[in-house]
Each structure stands twice: as C-alpha cells, then as structure tokens.
Design a protein around this motif. Structure first.
Motif, PDB file in Angstrom:
ATOM      1  N   MET A   1      10.160   0.805 -25.546  1.00 32.77           N
ATOM      2  CA  MET A   1      10.897   0.919 -26.470  1.00 32.77           C
ATOM      3  C   MET A   1      11.190   2.497 -26.721  1.00 32.77           C
ATOM      4  O   MET A   1      12.480   2.828 -26.882  1.00 32.77           O
ATOM      5  CB  MET A   1      10.467   0.480 -27.966  1.00 32.77           C
ATOM      6  CG  MET A   1      10.354  -0.923 -28.232  1.00 32.77           C
ATOM      7  SD  MET A   1       9.605  -1.396 -29.754  1.00 32.77           S
ATOM      8  CE  MET A   1       9.278  -3.275 -29.628  1.00 32.77           C
ATOM      9  N   CYS A   2       9.961   3.074 -26.572  1.00 38.72           N
ATOM     10  CA  CYS A   2      10.270   4.576 -26.625  1.00 38.72           C
ATOM     11  C   CYS A   2      11.181   5.098 -25.258  1.00 38.72           C
ATOM     12  O   CYS A   2      11.921   5.853 -25.476  1.00 38.72           O
ATOM     13  CB  CYS A   2       9.153   5.337 -26.378  1.00 38.72           C
ATOM     14  SG  CYS A   2       7.960   4.929 -28.005  1.00 38.72           S
TER      15      CYS A   2
ATOM     16  N   GLY B   1       6.192  -0.077 -17.447  1.00 44.28           N
ATOM     17  CA  GLY B   1       6.969  -0.454 -18.524  1.00 44.28           C
ATOM     18  C   GLY B   1       7.995   0.358 -18.806  1.00 44.28           C
ATOM     19  O   GLY B   1       9.347   0.096 -19.396  1.00 44.28           O
ATOM     20  N   VAL B   2       7.895   1.657 -18.724  1.00 43.58           N
ATOM     21  CA  VAL B   2       8.629   2.732 -19.060  1.00 43.58           C
ATOM     22  C   VAL B   2       9.849   2.915 -18.224  1.00 43.58           C
ATOM     23  O   VAL B   2      11.008   2.596 -18.415  1.00 43.58           O
ATOM     24  CB  VAL B   2       8.252   4.219 -19.058  1.00 43.58           C
ATOM     25  CG1 VAL B   2       9.153   5.251 -19.123  1.00 43.58           C
ATOM     26  CG2 VAL B   2       7.080   4.290 -20.450  1.00 43.58           C
ATOM     27  N   PHE B   3       9.394   2.569 -16.865  1.00 42.39           N
ATOM     28  CA  PHE B   3      10.469   2.589 -15.634  1.00 42.39           C
ATOM     29  C   PHE B   3      11.453   1.327 -15.960  1.00 42.39           C
ATOM     30  O   PHE B   3      12.561   1.517 -15.753  1.00 42.39           O
ATOM     31  CB  PHE B   3       9.993   2.582 -14.540  1.00 42.39           C
ATOM     32  CG  PHE B   3       9.380   3.689 -14.130  1.00 42.39           C
ATOM     33  CD1 PHE B   3       9.376   5.039 -14.724  1.00 42.39           C
ATOM     34  CD2 PHE B   3       8.633   3.977 -12.730  1.00 42.39           C
ATOM     35  CE1 PHE B   3       8.635   6.237 -14.348  1.00 42.39           C
ATOM     36  CE2 PHE B   3       8.129   4.802 -12.330  1.00 42.39           C
ATOM     37  CZ  PHE B   3       7.709   6.119 -12.940  1.00 42.39           C
ATOM     38  N   LYS B   4      10.751   0.048 -16.364  1.00 39.12           N
ATOM     39  CA  LYS B   4      11.651  -1.051 -16.383  1.00 39.12           C
ATOM     40  C   LYS B   4      12.627  -0.775 -17.693  1.00 39.12           C
ATOM     41  O   LYS B   4      13.627  -1.424 -17.480  1.00 39.12           O
ATOM     42  CB  LYS B   4      10.689  -2.209 -16.609  1.00 39.12           C
ATOM     43  CG  LYS B   4      10.015  -2.702 -15.355  1.00 39.12           C
ATOM     44  CD  LYS B   4       9.204  -3.800 -15.574  1.00 39.12           C
ATOM     45  CE  LYS B   4       8.763  -4.288 -14.040  1.00 39.12           C
ATOM     46  NZ  LYS B   4       7.706  -5.486 -14.126  1.00 39.12           N
ATOM     47  N   SER B   5      12.085  -0.203 -18.813  1.00 39.48           N
ATOM     48  CA  SER B   5      13.143   0.145 -20.003  1.00 39.48           C
ATOM     49  C   SER B   5      14.216   1.123 -19.490  1.00 39.48           C
ATOM     50  O   SER B   5      15.286   0.678 -19.886  1.00 39.48           O
ATOM     51  CB  SER B   5      12.198   0.696 -21.061  1.00 39.48           C
ATOM     52  OG  SER B   5      11.885   1.883 -20.850  1.00 39.48           O
ATOM     53  N   LEU B   6      13.738   1.898 -18.529  1.00 35.97           N
ATOM     54  CA  LEU B   6      15.238   2.774 -18.057  1.00 35.97           C
ATOM     55  C   LEU B   6      15.861   1.750 -17.276  1.00 35.97           C
ATOM     56  O   LEU B   6      17.076   2.104 -17.322  1.00 35.97           O
ATOM     57  CB  LEU B   6      14.451   3.910 -17.274  1.00 35.97           C
ATOM     58  CG  LEU B   6      13.507   4.797 -17.827  1.00 35.97           C
ATOM     59  CD1 LEU B   6      13.301   6.151 -17.032  1.00 35.97           C
ATOM     60  CD2 LEU B   6      13.972   5.316 -19.315  1.00 35.97           C
TER      61      LEU B   6
END
Length: 384
Positions: free
Chosen positions: A71-72, A125-130
């Motif tokens: 989310m962030c 998870g951050v990479f996949k959100s991007l």
C-alpha cells in the motif's frame, strides 16, 4: 474474433494492435508460469506443509508482504512518477515487467534465507506494488493509443478476455509443472530463468511494436535531430523504431516544462530582457520553460524543440570553455547563472523559429498527430 477482439477489428484499432497483442499474450503466458513457481516458494516460506508453523505467523507475514508495504509503495510511486507514465509509457511498461521478474526471483529465493524471509518478502511486495501501478497505468496509456473509435472500454475488456484465456492455459500447464519440479531447487531456478528470458524478450518485442503518432520528448528529439541534420522528416514508424525503451541513467541536462516564473528569471530587469527575445506565449530559460495560459499544442512543441536544441548545445560544449572561476561547476550551472545563457536562448529562437513552420507542416504530412502531445508538463502558468 467477436469473443476476443474489439468490435470492428481491424478498423477500430491502431495498425500495431495485432502484433502488440501477440507479444503481450506470449509474455503473459510466460509470466503466469514464473508466477506459479514464485507462489509455490512463497507458500512454502510462510509455512504451508510445515507442521510447526502457525496460522497467525503465516498470516502476519503475508499481510506485511502483500498489504502493508504494498500500500505504501503504490501511493509513493504514483505520487513521484505518475505523470511520467503517460509520456514514457513504453519505458515504464518494460520497467514494470523487469521489476516483476525481480520480485518473483526474490520470492523463490526467500525460503532459503529463513532469517531474512519476512524482509525479503516485504521488499518483494513493494516491487510488486510498483508493478501494479506502472503496469496498469501504462496499459491504459497504450489502450488510449490503440482506440480509434473512442472504444477504450471495449479494447480494455477484450484485453482482459485475452489475458484470462492465457492465464487459464497457464493454469493447466502450471498444474503439471508444480508436481514436476517437486522440491528440486535447481530445476525450479532453471525453469524460472527460462520463463523469465522468454518473458523479457516478449515484452521487449511488444513495446518495440507500438507505433505512437503523438510526440513525447524522446520522439520529438529524434525527429528534430534528423530534420536539422538533413531536412528529412521521419515517419511515426521510423521514429518509434529509434525510440529508446530502456531506462537511461546517464546524466543529461534536464528539461523542466511548465515551471514557476522564478525558476527562469530572478529580477524584473531579467524578465523584461527575456520578453524581448520572444513574442510567443512562453518563456524559455536554460533549460526551463514557463508557459502562458493561452499556449497551444503547437506552442508547446515549438518551445520543446527549442529546449532540445539548447540541451544539445549545452551537452556538446566542452567544460574547458568555462571561465576559471566556474570550473568546479557543471555546464548547466555555469550557463544558467551567467549572462551568457540568454544569448543561447536568443540563438534557439532564431534557429528553431526559422524552420518551425515548414517543420510543423512536414510533421502533419508524415502522419504525426498534433492535436495533442505527451510532453511532461507541470501545471504552472504565468500571465504577463
């Protein structure tokens, strides 16, 4: 055709639609298989199949990975790079798929580093959100390009149908794949690299097949350089074939579009001098552009052409020409804060102003769409 292609195909879509969809389908299939291997590794890492693992621990790890950090990441990325996704859709489309492969590789490796499992999964998870933001936004930008009958919704829906069919085929293959690899780490990594190479190749071919008729910074720079060199106007196909689709990290003189007035002039005297150089609804500094509210699309293309001309001059001038007291400064800094930069601005008005009218006519004749552009403008406007 009626199930998987837009109504009115091929007249209702751009000429590059079928080629792009072919490569996009191939990359989606290979990504589906890679995702199966990554999901299997993630489930094993959170404790599936381990009698000592607790549901609470697995749930916490999964939420941190998929929800909290993701989310962030989505909010921050959309804030920082949202406007770039329209103007550089090809680059960010390819970037998203490369980042997705990196994230899946991290998922596969994570179970082999139990002490850092949660950290690795959170970064993944951050990479996949991007990937979700960049991939979804650039897909929308490409759909705008493909739609020729205001049929964006139909094209998007049929694209979803194509992807669903591909994922269904990937699911059937994945069922056999999961039992085949078992717990063989070497085989899992080998298959993953094979699918990743296929995925990246198909993605590269997909973005390379897109032929956009609207001008962004890269395409305008390519067209302008060729025109100034030998007077030849490149067609959209020729310019798109030369357009870089990989992120470039080399340092170049930045061009800022639609900036505040104070980024161009520092005093009323400097403003008066700048206004004498142009009777157009824009002001040009080195290399910052300040737009008036009445500036048209053609004005935007003209001032961007001047900015590109200025950047080429600044980039080609050797540092040895700078005065001794400015040697420690970059070329950009030196010319911006010296009086000489207005001389370059004046030269750009003469160089581009003399050829812009025929340049514009040749753009239209070559098939470029000048009703809009994909230049990355900020929202500041100044009245004078």
């Amino acid at each position: 055709q009626s199930v998987f292609l837009p109504q009115g195909y091929p007249d209702s879509v751009s000429s590059d639609y079928l080629q792009y969809q072919f490569w996009d389908t191939l990359q989606a299939f290979s990504s589906s298989l890679s995702g199966t291997l990554a999901t299997r590794a993630s489930l094993r890492g959170v404790g599936v199949g381990n009698q000592q693992a607790t549901v609470a621990a697995a749930t916490t790890t999964w939420l941190l990975k998929a929800d909290g950090t993701g989310m962030c990441g989505r909010i921050l990325f959309a804030w920082l790079k949202g406007t770039k996704l329209d103007s550089e859709a090809k680059k960010w489309r390819l970037f998203a798929d490369i980042l997705n492969d990196i994230a899946m590789f991290m998922d596969i490796l994570a179970p082999y580093f139990p002490a850092f499992f949660t950290l690795i999964m959170c970064v993944s998870g951050v990479f996949k959100s991007l990937v979700g933001v960049a991939g979804g936004a650039t897909r929308a930008a490409l759909t705008v390009h493909q739609a020729r009958r205001d049929n964006m919704a139909d094209i998007s829906a049929k694209d979803g149908s194509q992807e669903t069919l591909v994922n269904l085929a990937g699911l059937l293959v994945s069922l056999a794949l999961v039992s085949f690899v078992a717990d063989n780490a070497a085989l899992t990594l080998s298959l993953f690299f094979l699918f990743t190479v296929l995925h990246l190749f198909a993605n590269y071919k997909a973005v390379r097949s897109v032929v956009m008729e609207t001008l962004n910074e890269a395409r305008l720079s390519i067209v302008l350089q060729e025109y100034l060199k030998d007077g030849r106007m490149l067609s959209p196909l020729e310019a798109n074939q030369r357009e870089p689709v990989l992120m470039e990290f080399k340092k170049t003189v930045p061009i800022k579009l639609g900036v505040r007035l104070q980024e161009i002039v520092q005093s009323s005297e400097e403003l008066k001098f700048a206004l004498k150089l142009s009777n157009k609804p824009f002001l040009l500094g080195c290399v910052c552009v300040c737009l008036g509210p009445q500036a048209s699309v053609q004005d935007e293309i003209q001032v961007m052409s001047q900015a590109l001309w200025l950047r080429s001059r600044l980039s080609s001038r050797p540092p040895s020409e700078a005065p001794a007291d400015h040697r420690e400064l970059s070329l950009m800094t030196h010319f911006y804060f010296s009086k000489g930069h207005w001389e370059l601005v004046h030269e750009s008005h003469k160089a581009i102003g003399s050829i812009f009218s025929p340049f514009l006519k040749d753009l239209v004749a070559a098939g470029w769409d000048l009703k809009r552009n994909l230049l990355d403008w900020d929202e500041w406007r100044v009245e004078w």
